[in-house]
Design an enzyme around this catalytic site. Structure first.
Site, short mmCIF file in Angstrom:
data_model
loop_
_atom_site.label_atom_id
_atom_site.label_comp_id
_atom_site.label_asym_id
_atom_site.label_seq_id
_atom_site.Cartn_x
_atom_site.Cartn_y
_atom_site.Cartn_z
CG HIS A 17 -24.35 16.57 70.30
ND1 HIS A 17 -23.66 16.28 71.46
CD2 HIS A 17 -25.21 15.52 70.12
CE1 HIS A 17 -24.07 15.14 71.95
NE2 HIS A 17 -25.00 14.64 71.16
CE LYS A 40 -28.05 8.17 81.46
NZ LYS A 40 -27.77 8.60 80.07
NE ARG A 87 -22.69 8.24 67.71
CZ ARG A 87 -22.71 8.16 69.04
NH1 ARG A 87 -21.80 8.78 69.75
NH2 ARG A 87 -23.62 7.44 69.65
CB SER A 124 -22.14 13.10 75.72
OG SER A 124 -22.71 13.96 74.76
#
Ligand code: PNS
Length: 161
Positions: A17, A40, A87, A124
């Site tokens: 990031h 969450k 990615r 993450s």
């Protein structure tokens, strides 16, 4: 100067990031937008993520939080583009849909920035998992993030409870 919006959960921000934020800041004014997901339970609260990102991003980067549609935020801040790190092909498939939807909703284009190979395996989710099991985070997270995780663990290395 272009105004670029970089959204994400950043729970926690990984080295991937930070690399993407720094690369974008070399050609645009950057607003990092932390998404708040009330469904969450995060490792870091939105306030902690805000403080952490302020600490580790270049000083000319603006950090905000948001909890609505990204397209609404893009319109309200007058973003010229949304920047997403990509990615792999799985990221691309997902990001492609969001890019088209956001373009339809607010007219803002999305720029896909290929992740540097050394960060292409990072996420993450994996960082949280390694943290919870007391693994070495030095190749995944900024030292200040590792320090904050250690503080959550009472200043110790090892398992995060
Ligand atoms: O770091 P993440 O969790 O992959 O980030 C995903 C994020 C926050 C960028 C995405 O879920 C998002 O844009 N959420 C805001 C709500 C929204 O606009 N939903 C429609 C997306 S097309």
């Amino acid at each position: 100067m272009l105004k670029a919006l970089i959204p994400g959960s950043f729970d926690p921000p990984t080295l991937g990031h930070i690399d993407m934020i720094e690369r974008t800041a070399s050609f645009a004014d950057v607003i990092v937008a932390i998404s708040i997901n009330i469904f969450k339970a995060p490792l870091f609260s939105d306030k902690e993520r805000m403080e952490l990102l302020k600490d580790i991003c270049p000083s000319n980067v603006t950090i905000v939080t948001f909890n609505g549609l990204l397209s609404d935020l893009a319109s309200s801040v007058g973003a010229d583009l949304i920047v997403k790190g990509v990615r792999n092909t799985a990221d691309y498939e997902y990001e492609y849909q969001m890019a088209v939807l956001n373009k339809t909703l607010c007219g803002c284009e999305t720029l896909f920035m290929p992740t540097q190979p050394e960060y292409a395996h990072l996420s993450s989710t994996m960082a949280r998992d390694v943290a919870r099991h007391g693994g070495d985070l030095t190749s995944i997270l900024h030292p200040k993030t590792i320090e904050k995780i250690k503080l959550k663990n009472g200043g110790k290395d090892g398992f995060l409870t």
